[in-house]
Scaffold this motif. Structure first.
Motif, PDB file in Angstrom:
ATOM      1  N   LEU A   7      -2.051  -0.892  -7.383  1.00 13.66           N
ATOM      2  CA  LEU A   7      -2.003   0.309  -8.198  1.00 13.66           C
ATOM      3  C   LEU A   7      -1.734  -0.065  -9.641  1.00 13.66           C
ATOM      4  N   PHE A   8      -2.590   0.405 -10.539  1.00 13.21           N
ATOM      5  CA  PHE A   8      -2.437   0.155 -11.962  1.00 13.21           C
ATOM      6  C   PHE A   8      -1.938   1.426 -12.638  1.00 13.21           C
ATOM      7  N   VAL A   9      -0.889   1.319 -13.461  1.00 11.85           N
ATOM      8  CA  VAL A   9      -0.488   2.429 -14.310  1.00 11.85           C
ATOM      9  C   VAL A   9      -0.902   2.057 -15.724  1.00 11.85           C
ATOM     10  N   VAL A  10      -1.907   2.720 -16.243  1.00 16.24           N
ATOM     11  CA  VAL A  10      -2.490   2.343 -17.518  1.00 16.24           C
ATOM     12  C   VAL A  10      -2.224   3.429 -18.540  1.00 16.24           C
ATOM     13  N   VAL A  11      -1.701   3.061 -19.702  1.00 16.48           N
ATOM     14  CA  VAL A  11      -1.442   4.020 -20.765  1.00 16.48           C
ATOM     15  C   VAL A  11      -2.578   3.929 -21.761  1.00 16.48           C
ATOM     16  N   LEU A  12      -3.328   5.001 -21.909  1.00 20.07           N
ATOM     17  CA  LEU A  12      -4.465   5.018 -22.813  1.00 20.07           C
ATOM     18  C   LEU A  12      -4.247   6.071 -23.885  1.00 20.07           C
ATOM     19  N   THR A  13      -4.696   5.793 -25.105  1.00 20.64           N
ATOM     20  CA  THR A  13      -4.554   6.759 -26.183  1.00 20.64           C
ATOM     21  C   THR A  13      -5.834   7.500 -26.457  1.00 20.64           C
ATOM     22  N   THR A  14      -6.967   6.943 -26.047  1.00 19.78           N
ATOM     23  CA  THR A  14      -8.237   7.623 -26.243  1.00 19.78           C
ATOM     24  C   THR A  14      -9.068   7.485 -24.985  1.00 19.78           C
ATOM     25  N   VAL A 177     -11.178  10.400   1.676  1.00 12.59           N
ATOM     26  CA  VAL A 177     -11.367   8.955   1.544  1.00 12.59           C
ATOM     27  C   VAL A 177     -10.567   8.240   2.627  1.00 12.59           C
ATOM     28  N   LYS A 178     -11.231   7.346   3.333  1.00 10.42           N
ATOM     29  CA  LYS A 178     -10.605   6.610   4.426  1.00 10.42           C
ATOM     30  C   LYS A 178     -10.761   5.109   4.164  1.00 10.42           C
ATOM     31  N   ASP A 179      -9.923   4.322   4.798  1.00  7.14           N
ATOM     32  CA  ASP A 179      -9.987   2.856   4.673  1.00  7.14           C
ATOM     33  C   ASP A 179      -9.939   2.417   3.214  1.00  7.14           C
ATOM     34  N   VAL A 180      -9.075   3.043   2.450  1.00 11.43           N
ATOM     35  CA  VAL A 180      -8.950   2.720   1.023  1.00 11.43           C
ATOM     36  C   VAL A 180      -8.322   1.341   0.854  1.00 11.43           C
ATOM     37  N   GLU A 181      -8.901   0.545  -0.025  1.00  5.91           N
ATOM     38  CA  GLU A 181      -8.403  -0.805  -0.277  1.00  5.91           C
ATOM     39  C   GLU A 181      -7.650  -0.905  -1.597  1.00  5.91           C
ATOM     40  N   HIS A 182      -8.066  -0.116  -2.591  1.00  9.39           N
ATOM     41  CA  HIS A 182      -7.430  -0.171  -3.913  1.00  9.39           C
ATOM     42  C   HIS A 182      -7.227   1.239  -4.448  1.00  9.39           C
ATOM     43  N   VAL A 183      -6.040   1.471  -5.014  1.00 12.73           N
ATOM     44  CA  VAL A 183      -5.711   2.750  -5.628  1.00 12.73           C
ATOM     45  C   VAL A 183      -5.227   2.485  -7.047  1.00 12.73           C
ATOM     46  N   ALA A 184      -5.717   3.271  -8.007  1.00 14.63           N
ATOM     47  CA  ALA A 184      -5.283   3.126  -9.398  1.00 14.63           C
ATOM     48  C   ALA A 184      -4.834   4.466  -9.940  1.00 14.63           C
ATOM     49  N   ALA A 185      -3.682   4.488 -10.601  1.00 14.63           N
ATOM     50  CA  ALA A 185      -3.224   5.672 -11.323  1.00 14.63           C
ATOM     51  C   ALA A 185      -3.358   5.381 -12.809  1.00 14.63           C
TER      52      ALA A 185
END
Length: 232
Positions: A7-14, A177-185
């Motif tokens: 899981l990635f927590v990414v801070v974006l400004t644009t 969604v089933k059998d999820v391998e990667h989740v990103a926030a």
């Protein structure tokens, strides 16, 4: 074998440059299930959440989905100005005629993008072929509220339903969604706080099937790996 959840927590400004699409697909959860398998892979679909969801001043909440690899899911939380700013502005102008529109909702849905996390063509985007969900901010509570409150002498009622709205998105994802391998926030501006707050719920909701199948196979449980990354 247990699947790995990153899981990635990414801070974006644009959000990057975008180009409007001439075609818009809409699905209403009030009247249909809106399964991921039925959504277009050529453009995004706007889903009307229905149920108890809603925006600050009573408008309908909706979210946006780009159908991609169902084993890789990214959820983008949009930021928004604090609701107190809108109320202060409305209060200052309350004696002027015709300012009711100040209390209207503005929901930002991303047009089909050429760049940024919503781009489907730019393979420099790490999510270019993922299933991506855009969660607009329309409640002024960084997606964590669940309360209604009156202001301006009881003349204005504001519904802080951010948690209800995101809960509906998570429920829809868990169903589709089933059998999820990667989740990103992914968080835009103040949405970075939302991404951090909802990360555990997303991982738990979308890893349930993988956990069940692995457990029934007698595999030893492994901890989920959470990677936090900040981009300025």
């Amino acid at each position: 074998m247990w699947r790995k959840f990153v899981l990635f927590v990414v801070v974006l400004t644009t959000a990057g440059a975008a180009q409007a699409s001439s075609q818009v697909d809409v699905c209403d959860l009030w009247s249909e299930a809106c399964p991921l398998s039925s959504l277009s892979t050529e453009r995004s679909t706007t889903i009307l959440a229905g149920g108890d969801t809603g925006c600050a001043f009573g408008g309908a909440f909706q979210f946006q989905v780009w159908r991609g690899d169902p084993t890789r899911v990214a959820v983008a939380f949009r930021g928004g100005a604090p609701i107190a700013y809108e109320l202060a502005l409305a209060s200052a102008l309350a004696d002027q005629e015709g300012n009711e529109e100040l209390f209207g909702e503005i929901i930002t849905l991303e047009p089909e993008a050429e760049h940024g996390v919503f781009s489907r063509a730019d393979q420099r985007n790490p999510f270019w072929n993922w299933t991506v969900v855009n969660v607009p901010a329309c409640t002024g509570d960084i997606h964590v509220g669940n309360k209604s409150q009156t202001y301006l002498g009881g003349t204005v009622e504001v519904h802080f339903k951010g948690a209800v709205n995101v809960g509906a998105v998570v429920d829809w994802l868990a169903e589709n969604v089933k059998d999820v391998e990667h989740v990103a926030a992914v968080g835009f501006s103040s949405g970075a706080l939302s991404a951090a707050a909802w990360a555990p719920r997303l991982v738990d909701a979308l890893s349930q099937d993988a956990a069940s199948s692995s457990s029934s196979a007698g595999k030893k449980k492994k901890k989920k790996k959470v990677l936090c990354h900040r981009r300025r």
